[in-house]
Scaffold this active site. Structure first.
Site, PDB file in Angstrom:
ATOM      1  N   TYR A  72       2.447   4.903  15.858  1.00  0.00           N
ATOM      2  CA  TYR A  72       1.138   4.077  15.664  1.00  0.00           C
ATOM      3  C   TYR A  72      -0.220   5.110  15.966  1.00  0.00           C
ATOM      4  O   TYR A  72      -1.013   5.222  15.352  1.00  0.00           O
ATOM      5  CB  TYR A  72       1.047   2.760  16.460  1.00  0.00           C
ATOM      6  CG  TYR A  72      -0.175   1.863  16.171  1.00  0.00           C
ATOM      7  CD1 TYR A  72      -0.313   1.161  14.998  1.00  0.00           C
ATOM      8  CD2 TYR A  72      -1.220   1.957  17.019  1.00  0.00           C
ATOM      9  CE1 TYR A  72      -1.129   0.172  14.929  1.00  0.00           C
ATOM     10  CE2 TYR A  72      -1.902   0.927  16.944  1.00  0.00           C
ATOM     11  CZ  TYR A  72      -2.212  -0.006  15.776  1.00  0.00           C
ATOM     12  OH  TYR A  72      -3.212  -0.676  15.411  1.00  0.00           O
ATOM     13  N   VAL A  91       0.819  -1.250  -0.353  1.00  0.00           N
ATOM     14  CA  VAL A  91       0.023  -0.094  -0.103  1.00  0.00           C
ATOM     15  C   VAL A  91       0.707   1.243  -0.052  1.00  0.00           C
ATOM     16  O   VAL A  91       0.307   2.386  -0.235  1.00  0.00           O
ATOM     17  CB  VAL A  91      -0.913  -0.016   1.137  1.00  0.00           C
ATOM     18  CG1 VAL A  91      -1.982  -1.236   1.108  1.00  0.00           C
ATOM     19  CG2 VAL A  91      -0.237  -0.148   2.515  1.00  0.00           C
TER      20      VAL A  91
END
Ligand code: NAI
Length: 267
Positions: free
Chosen positions: A157, A65
């Site tokens: 994250y 991706v």
């Protein structure tokens, strides 16, 4: 309007493992033709085999991706073959660490942000155009509780998952007039390869701190994703849904008070 998912085409990134695999299976069982996209095609073939066992339809695409050209080519290949992409589930993700922010190397920070944020951006950019032409689409993005709560020693994250919330809200505004809904799920602790180590260390504690008293399974997230993918949810957009068994509501004091009130304390 056709109110079923039968015959629709879905692209699911990170569909070769964990939550993504659960999403692929659930959509396939509802009649969706699922394009299982991930870097590891051997694992994607395993997802395809599970789908076929359940009498569903799947195809495997090798997809990174973070690579905009790769995403463009895969999306075009699917579009040429099927003439549609009704559903995009942007789910691929990774973590690093645990490392405090000030100790995090630039490369790790970069890698996590690229995977989640550029990954989602690349996929949306390619799929939105096709959906806009058809005046129909369902986009679901996998965020995380970390995106609202932060996460110690995982700041890249948490930042990425927070960014995905902003992306979800913005896309909902931009794409709504074209008949495309954009929603996000925020899973709590789900039993997948990503959380294997943490679950071994703290699984029991998390279970006890979760009102539903269990660790989440990929199917729990898949149920929420399939809901957002339904043609019937066309008035539901820009929603960020927790799928955490109530974990985020719970404070350690609640766990303690529950034990007192239920007579479990001291047993
Ligand atoms: P997983 O590690 O089983 O699956 C992650 C998938 O993303 C793998 O298939 C991996 O190959 C793929 N991926 C990573 N980088 C990629 C790239 N550059 N291109 C294509 N695919 C790539 O982990 P899990 O738990 O199934 O994670 C799925 C999503 O759910 C992730 O976005 C994760 O951040 C999110 N999430 C997971 C939670 C959990 O407790 N397991 C909690 C909250 C969110």
């Amino acid at each position: 309007m056709n109110n079923t998912l039968q015959g629709q085409v879905a692209l699911v990134t990170g569909g070769n493992s964990g939550i993504g695999r659960g999403i692929c299976l659930d959509l396939a069982k509802k009649g969706v033709k699922v394009m299982v996209a991930g870097r590891n095609t051997t694992k994607s073939q395993e997802t395809k085999a599970l789908i076929e066992e359940a009498q569903g339809f799947a195809e495997v695409y090798r997809l990174d991706v973070t690579d905009a050209d790769n995403v463009h080519n895969v999306v075009q290949e699917i579009y040429k073959k099927y003439g549609r992409i009704d559903i995009l589930v942007s789910n691929a993700g990774n973590t690093t660490g645990p490392l405090f922010t000030h100790n995090t190397p630039y490369e790790e920070w970069d890698n996590v942000l690229k995977t989640h944020l550029y990954g989602a951006f690349n996929c949306v950019k390619e799929c939105a155009e096709i959906m806009q032409e058809k005046k129909y689409g369902r986009i679901v993005i996998t965020s995380s509780l970390a995106g609202i709560h932060g996460l110690t020693a995982q700041s890249s994250y948490a930042v990425a998952k927070s960014g995905l919330v902003g992306l979800t809200y913005t896309l909902a505004k931009e794409l709504g007039p074209s008949g495309i809904t954009v929603n996000a799920v925020q899973p709590g602790f789900i039993d997948t390869p990503m959380t294997e180590q943490q679950l071994q260390m703290c699984g029991e504690q998390w279970k006890n701190e979760t009102p539903m008293r269990r660790i989440g399974q990929p199917q729990d997230v898949a149920t929420a994703v399939s809901f957002f993918c339904s043609p019937e949810t066309e008035f539901i957009t820009g929603v960020v849904m927790r799928v955490d068994g109530g974990f985020m509501l719970n404070l350690s004091v609640d766990t303690l008070l529950y034990k007192f009130a239920s007579g479990e304390f001291g047993k």
